[in-house]
Scaffold this motif. Structure first.
Motif, PDB file in Angstrom:
ATOM      1  N   HIS A 154      71.383  53.400  69.935  1.00  0.00           N
ATOM      2  CA  HIS A 154      71.173  52.437  68.856  1.00  0.00           C
ATOM      3  C   HIS A 154      69.679  52.160  68.714  1.00  0.00           C
ATOM      4  CE1 HIS A 154      70.770  49.387  72.043  1.00  0.00           C
ATOM      5  NE2 HIS A 154      70.133  48.673  71.136  1.00  0.00           N
ATOM      6  N   ARG A 155      69.340  51.608  67.577  1.00  0.00           N
ATOM      7  CA  ARG A 155      67.972  51.154  67.363  1.00  0.00           C
ATOM      8  C   ARG A 155      68.016  50.011  66.359  1.00  0.00           C
ATOM      9  NH1 ARG A 155      65.668  56.091  63.703  1.00  0.00           N
ATOM     10  NH2 ARG A 155      66.211  55.144  61.731  1.00  0.00           N
ATOM     11  N   LEU A 156      67.087  49.108  66.531  1.00  0.00           N
ATOM     12  CA  LEU A 156      66.973  47.992  65.617  1.00  0.00           C
ATOM     13  C   LEU A 156      65.525  47.933  65.158  1.00  0.00           C
ATOM     14  CD1 LEU A 156      68.020  45.404  64.217  1.00  0.00           C
ATOM     15  CD2 LEU A 156      67.354  44.165  66.288  1.00  0.00           C
ATOM     16  N   GLU A 157      65.336  47.963  63.865  1.00  0.00           N
ATOM     17  CA  GLU A 157      64.012  47.844  63.276  1.00  0.00           C
ATOM     18  C   GLU A 157      64.099  46.786  62.179  1.00  0.00           C
ATOM     19  OE1 GLU A 157      62.995  52.548  63.960  1.00  0.00           O
ATOM     20  OE2 GLU A 157      63.595  51.846  61.981  1.00  0.00           O
ATOM     21  N   ILE A 158      63.242  45.806  62.285  1.00  0.00           N
ATOM     22  CA  ILE A 158      63.192  44.757  61.279  1.00  0.00           C
ATOM     23  C   ILE A 158      61.872  44.912  60.543  1.00  0.00           C
ATOM     24  CG2 ILE A 158      63.179  42.281  60.846  1.00  0.00           C
ATOM     25  CD1 ILE A 158      64.826  41.939  63.422  1.00  0.00           C
ATOM     26  N   GLN A 198      53.097  45.597  55.386  1.00  0.00           N
ATOM     27  CA  GLN A 198      51.791  45.478  54.728  1.00  0.00           C
ATOM     28  C   GLN A 198      50.699  46.233  55.491  1.00  0.00           C
ATOM     29  OE1 GLN A 198      51.023  41.656  53.107  1.00  0.00           O
ATOM     30  NE2 GLN A 198      48.817  41.987  52.917  1.00  0.00           N
ATOM     31  N   CYS A 199      50.553  45.959  56.783  1.00  0.00           N
ATOM     32  CA  CYS A 199      49.463  46.591  57.544  1.00  0.00           C
ATOM     33  C   CYS A 199      49.940  47.725  58.444  1.00  0.00           C
ATOM     34  CB  CYS A 199      48.711  45.556  58.378  1.00  0.00           C
ATOM     35  SG  CYS A 199      49.637  44.929  59.800  1.00  0.00           S
ATOM     36  N   GLY A 200      51.264  47.843  58.620  1.00  0.00           N
ATOM     37  CA  GLY A 200      51.807  48.922  59.438  1.00  0.00           C
ATOM     38  C   GLY A 200      51.913  48.599  60.921  1.00  0.00           C
ATOM     39  N   ALA A 201      51.556  47.397  61.307  1.00  0.00           N
ATOM     40  CA  ALA A 201      51.657  47.014  62.721  1.00  0.00           C
ATOM     41  C   ALA A 201      53.104  47.137  63.197  1.00  0.00           C
ATOM     42  CB  ALA A 201      51.163  45.584  62.917  1.00  0.00           C
ATOM     43  N   VAL A 202      53.256  47.542  64.444  1.00  0.00           N
ATOM     44  CA  VAL A 202      54.580  47.658  65.052  1.00  0.00           C
ATOM     45  C   VAL A 202      54.579  46.814  66.318  1.00  0.00           C
ATOM     46  CG1 VAL A 202      56.269  49.211  66.096  1.00  0.00           C
ATOM     47  CG2 VAL A 202      54.891  49.995  64.144  1.00  0.00           C
ATOM     48  N   ILE A 203      55.512  45.879  66.369  1.00  0.00           N
ATOM     49  CA  ILE A 203      55.654  45.003  67.526  1.00  0.00           C
ATOM     50  C   ILE A 203      56.913  45.433  68.264  1.00  0.00           C
ATOM     51  CG2 ILE A 203      55.975  42.623  68.307  1.00  0.00           C
ATOM     52  CD1 ILE A 203      54.670  41.824  65.529  1.00  0.00           C
ATOM     53  N   GLU A 204      56.748  45.742  69.553  1.00  0.00           N
ATOM     54  CA  GLU A 204      57.906  46.116  70.362  1.00  0.00           C
ATOM     55  C   GLU A 204      58.570  44.857  70.888  1.00  0.00           C
ATOM     56  OE1 GLU A 204      56.669  48.954  73.319  1.00  0.00           O
ATOM     57  OE2 GLU A 204      56.473  50.521  71.812  1.00  0.00           O
ATOM     58  N   VAL A 205      59.888  44.815  70.785  1.00  0.00           N
ATOM     59  CA  VAL A 205      60.652  43.639  71.171  1.00  0.00           C
ATOM     60  C   VAL A 205      61.651  44.033  72.253  1.00  0.00           C
ATOM     61  CG1 VAL A 205      62.266  41.873  70.375  1.00  0.00           C
ATOM     62  CG2 VAL A 205      60.462  42.693  68.840  1.00  0.00           C
ATOM     63  N   GLY A 232      60.113  55.965  81.774  1.00  0.00           N
ATOM     64  CA  GLY A 232      59.705  54.808  82.560  1.00  0.00           C
ATOM     65  C   GLY A 232      59.639  53.505  81.778  1.00  0.00           C
ATOM     66  N   THR A 233      60.167  53.513  80.559  1.00  0.00           N
ATOM     67  CA  THR A 233      60.150  52.295  79.754  1.00  0.00           C
ATOM     68  C   THR A 233      61.580  51.837  79.507  1.00  0.00           C
ATOM     69  OG1 THR A 233      60.172  53.472  77.634  1.00  0.00           O
ATOM     70  CG2 THR A 233      58.012  52.979  78.590  1.00  0.00           C
ATOM     71  N   GLN A 234      61.726  50.575  79.214  1.00  0.00           N
ATOM     72  CA  GLN A 234      63.049  50.034  78.892  1.00  0.00           C
ATOM     73  C   GLN A 234      63.305  50.200  77.398  1.00  0.00           C
ATOM     74  OE1 GLN A 234      62.491  46.007  80.516  1.00  0.00           O
ATOM     75  NE2 GLN A 234      64.294  46.450  81.765  1.00  0.00           N
ATOM     76  N   HIS A 235      64.594  50.195  77.046  1.00  0.00           N
ATOM     77  CA  HIS A 235      64.952  50.218  75.632  1.00  0.00           C
ATOM     78  C   HIS A 235      64.353  48.991  74.971  1.00  0.00           C
ATOM     79  CE1 HIS A 235      67.135  50.390  71.899  1.00  0.00           C
ATOM     80  NE2 HIS A 235      67.408  49.112  72.075  1.00  0.00           N
ATOM     81  N   HIS A 236      63.846  49.181  73.775  1.00  0.00           N
ATOM     82  CA  HIS A 236      63.291  48.068  73.014  1.00  0.00           C
ATOM     83  C   HIS A 236      63.504  48.317  71.529  1.00  0.00           C
ATOM     84  CE1 HIS A 236      60.028  51.035  73.372  1.00  0.00           C
ATOM     85  NE2 HIS A 236      59.774  50.693  72.124  1.00  0.00           N
ATOM     86  N   ASP A 237      63.313  47.284  70.765  1.00  0.00           N
ATOM     87  CA  ASP A 237      63.465  47.371  69.315  1.00  0.00           C
ATOM     88  C   ASP A 237      62.101  47.119  68.678  1.00  0.00           C
ATOM     89  OD1 ASP A 237      66.413  47.733  69.291  1.00  0.00           O
ATOM     90  OD2 ASP A 237      66.379  45.768  70.243  1.00  0.00           O
ATOM     91  N   HIS A 238      62.033  47.196  67.349  1.00  0.00           N
ATOM     92  CA  HIS A 238      60.740  47.115  66.674  1.00  0.00           C
ATOM     93  C   HIS A 238      60.755  46.147  65.496  1.00  0.00           C
ATOM     94  CE1 HIS A 238      60.728  51.265  68.431  1.00  0.00           C
ATOM     95  NE2 HIS A 238      59.567  50.832  68.863  1.00  0.00           N
ATOM     96  N   LEU A 239      59.648  45.434  65.357  1.00  0.00           N
ATOM     97  CA  LEU A 239      59.349  44.648  64.158  1.00  0.00           C
ATOM     98  C   LEU A 239      58.208  45.409  63.479  1.00  0.00           C
ATOM     99  CD1 LEU A 239      59.241  41.055  65.727  1.00  0.00           C
ATOM    100  CD2 LEU A 239      61.193  42.215  64.676  1.00  0.00           C
ATOM    101  N   VAL A 240      58.404  45.792  62.215  1.00  0.00           N
ATOM    102  CA  VAL A 240      57.440  46.639  61.520  1.00  0.00           C
ATOM    103  C   VAL A 240      56.870  45.894  60.319  1.00  0.00           C
ATOM    104  CG1 VAL A 240      57.091  48.863  60.378  1.00  0.00           C
ATOM    105  CG2 VAL A 240      58.799  48.662  62.213  1.00  0.00           C
TER     106      VAL A 240
END
Length: 141
Positions: A129-133, A99-106, A88-96
């Motif tokens: 595919h996946r994109l992680e920055i 330093q603190c381990g936070a993950v932001i979904e983009v 039920g979610t759309q494809h998204h990428d991640h900003l990681v």
């Protein structure tokens, strides 16, 4: 729309696997977490409600959720496998944040179009595919 919990119940029935109260609670806590969780993190959440559920049961249920395409394992380079809700979610990428381990979904349609254009340009048929920055989040800068 069918919920992730209902989809998992259907998956178990189709695989002739038991639907148990333990599995129901694990799925409920996983969906409610609303973030990327490791087996250990989900274990901590579940144990607050039912102390008799073991880590192995959590692990096996997450594997079943992944097999059912309800959850997806992700690894952000720290050797910890986490699971995110896929159903039920759309494809998204991640900003990681390194330093603190936070993950932001983009979720950015422009980024998806660029990826599609690249594949078209190079006559490449993507299967996934996946994109992680990786870098530092605003709080850690």
């Amino acid at each position: 729309m069918v919920t992730a919990t209902e989809a998992f119940k259907t998956f178990l029935k189709n695989k002739n696997l038991q639907q148990t109260a333990q599995r129901d609670l694990i799925v409920e806590e996983f969906v409610k977490a609303g973030r990327h969780v490791s087996v250990e993190e989900l274990y901590s959440l579940v144990r607050k409600k039912e102390a008799s559920i073991g880590q192995v049961t959590i692990f096996r249920t997450l594997k079943l959720l992944a097999e059912a395409k309800i959850a997806k394992p992700v690894n952000f380079g720290d050797k910890i496998v986490r699971y995110e809700l896929k159903y039920g979610t759309q494809h998204h990428d991640h900003l990681v944040c390194t330093q603190c381990g936070a993950v932001i979904e983009v979720l950015d349609p422009k980024l998806e179009r660029i990826q599609e254009q690249l594949c078209k340009k190079y006559k490449f048929a993507p299967s996934r595919h996946r994109l992680e920055i990786f870098g530092r989040c605003q709080d850690c800068q």
